[in-house]
Design a protein around this motif. Structure first.
Motif, mmCIF file in Angstrom:
data_model
loop_
_atom_site.group_PDB
_atom_site.id
_atom_site.type_symbol
_atom_site.label_atom_id
_atom_site.label_comp_id
_atom_site.label_asym_id
_atom_site.label_seq_id
_atom_site.Cartn_x
_atom_site.Cartn_y
_atom_site.Cartn_z
ATOM 1 N N ASN A 45 0.858 -1.185 0.000
ATOM 2 C CA ASN A 45 0.000 0.000 0.000
ATOM 3 C C ASN A 45 0.896 1.237 0.000
ATOM 4 O O ASN A 45 1.655 1.467 0.933
ATOM 5 N N SER A 98 1.189 5.383 -0.278
ATOM 6 C CA SER A 98 0.485 6.655 -0.124
ATOM 7 C C SER A 98 1.292 7.766 -0.784
ATOM 8 O O SER A 98 2.506 7.878 -0.580
ATOM 9 N N LYS A 108 -3.277 10.274 -1.718
ATOM 10 C CA LYS A 108 -3.948 9.212 -2.463
ATOM 11 C C LYS A 108 -3.198 7.913 -2.250
ATOM 12 O O LYS A 108 -1.968 7.872 -2.289
ATOM 13 N N ASN A 109 -3.957 6.837 -2.004
ATOM 14 C CA ASN A 109 -3.373 5.516 -1.765
ATOM 15 C C ASN A 109 -3.463 4.650 -3.014
ATOM 16 O O ASN A 109 -4.481 4.673 -3.736
#
Length: 337
Positions: free
Chosen positions: A57, A59, A96-97
């Motif tokens: 993940n 970011s 925003k991821n």
């Protein structure tokens, strides 16, 4: 194939932006301010089983006065390619991821990845900055850690043929191969002579002990135990009922006979005792009583001697003895005559 698609998309985007930039320059407009784009938090597992899928993940934190093209992807030094590249347009302030789904190599080792971020400004890609890249090292290892949590230290835990003991935090740890494993813990944990813990269930709801668990990732099993207390019911003369172990909060029933005959010295003169009351942790005057067991309890029956019954018994024995004596005298007298 993905590399070719990536290069083609980049060329198209570069050309489009180049035309847009050229039109802006020829029209005499001022250059737009450079946006602020950087990597934020990058979350990934430190260890993955061979051949298993996992997630990264990423970011991206940004502050863009105008619409800005941003490109983010994961570079694999082993393959020399960008894995699953993404292109987005960002405007304004925010974060925003990006979630990447990857598959670990089939063999054990270290899987090296590099998160790469770049953005388009004034006809060029901006990328050669520390804030736009981050290196990841993920261990590919066919080992999982199983933790078994119990209520206190020094308790026995069995995992397959491995015997363990819980540490100061009440946790036993085992390094295992992924797969199915047999776990066994104590059914009863004695705290004192009148207080103990009884296994109730596992954190996932299972009540099996021992149990088989499927361990594909690091796993923590937490066992729940419920307290039990001993109710001691004692009586000098008669058998009392209701003593034993009870779960905390359960209502127990204790009972005893209201009267009892007790042979002391003379078997011909048994003493009669009448129940008086319960003493100790229960205060009641009835032979049968209900009590809530919320801690260890000790109860003893109190008795009083029935003097009247003793006197009646003695009188009865005197009368019976006198009758026997008279009968013997009469029989003896007849024989003499």
């Amino acid at each position: 194939m993905s590399g070719m698609i990536w290069r083609a998309a980049c060329l198209i985007l570069i050309y489009a932006c180049f035309l847009s930039q050229s039109s802006c320059l020829t029209s005499g407009l001022a250059e737009p301010p450079e946006p602020s784009v950087m990597l934020g938090e990058v979350a990934c597992p430190s260890k993955v089983l061979p051949g298993r899928r996992f997630q990264v993940n990423v970011s991206v934190v940004y502050s863009c006065g105008e619409r800005t093209m941003v490109n983010v992807g994961l570079f694999s030094p082993n393959s020399g390619s960008i894995l699953d590249p993404r292109v987005v347009f960002l405007t304004g302030d925010g974060a925003k991821n990006f979630l990447f789904e990857l598959e670990a190599p089939d063999s054990e080792g270290v899987f090296e990845l590099e998160v790469l971020l770049r953005y388009w400004h004034l006809g060029f890609w901006v990328y050669n900055r520390e804030s736009l890249r981050k290196t990841l090292s993920i261990r590919i290892l066919d080992q999982v850690e199983l933790q078994v949590s119990l209520p206190r230290r020094g308790l026995d835990v069995e995992v397959d043929n491995l015997r363990l003991k819980t540490d100061g935090s009440g946790v036993a740890k085992a390094i295992l191969k992924s797969g199915r494993h047999l776990v066994k813990i104590p059914q009863t944990v004695n705290l004192t002579a009148d207080t103990r813990l009884i296994f109730s269930c596992w954190g996932d709801g299972s009540r099996s002990n021992p149990r088989i668990v499927e361990v594909q990732n690091d796993l923590k099993l937490e066992a729940t135990y419920e307290p039990e207390y001993y109710l001691n019911v004692d009586s000098r003369f008669s058998l009392a009922y209701g003593g034993g172990w009870y779960p905390a909060g359960v209502e127990a029933t204790i009972s005893i006979s209201s009267t009892v005959a007790y042979i002391n010295i003379n078997p011909l003169l048994p003493e009669k005792y009448v129940f008086k009351s319960w003493a100790g942790d229960v205060d009641a005057s009835t032979p049968t009583v209900h009590v809530k067991v919320s801690s260890p309890m000790a109860v003893e029956a109190s008795w009083v001697r029935d003097e009247f019954s003793k006197m009646v018994s003695a009188t009865s024995i005197v009368i019976i003895t006198a009758n026997i004596a008279v009968t013997v005298f009469l029989v003896f007298r007849r024989r003499l005559t």
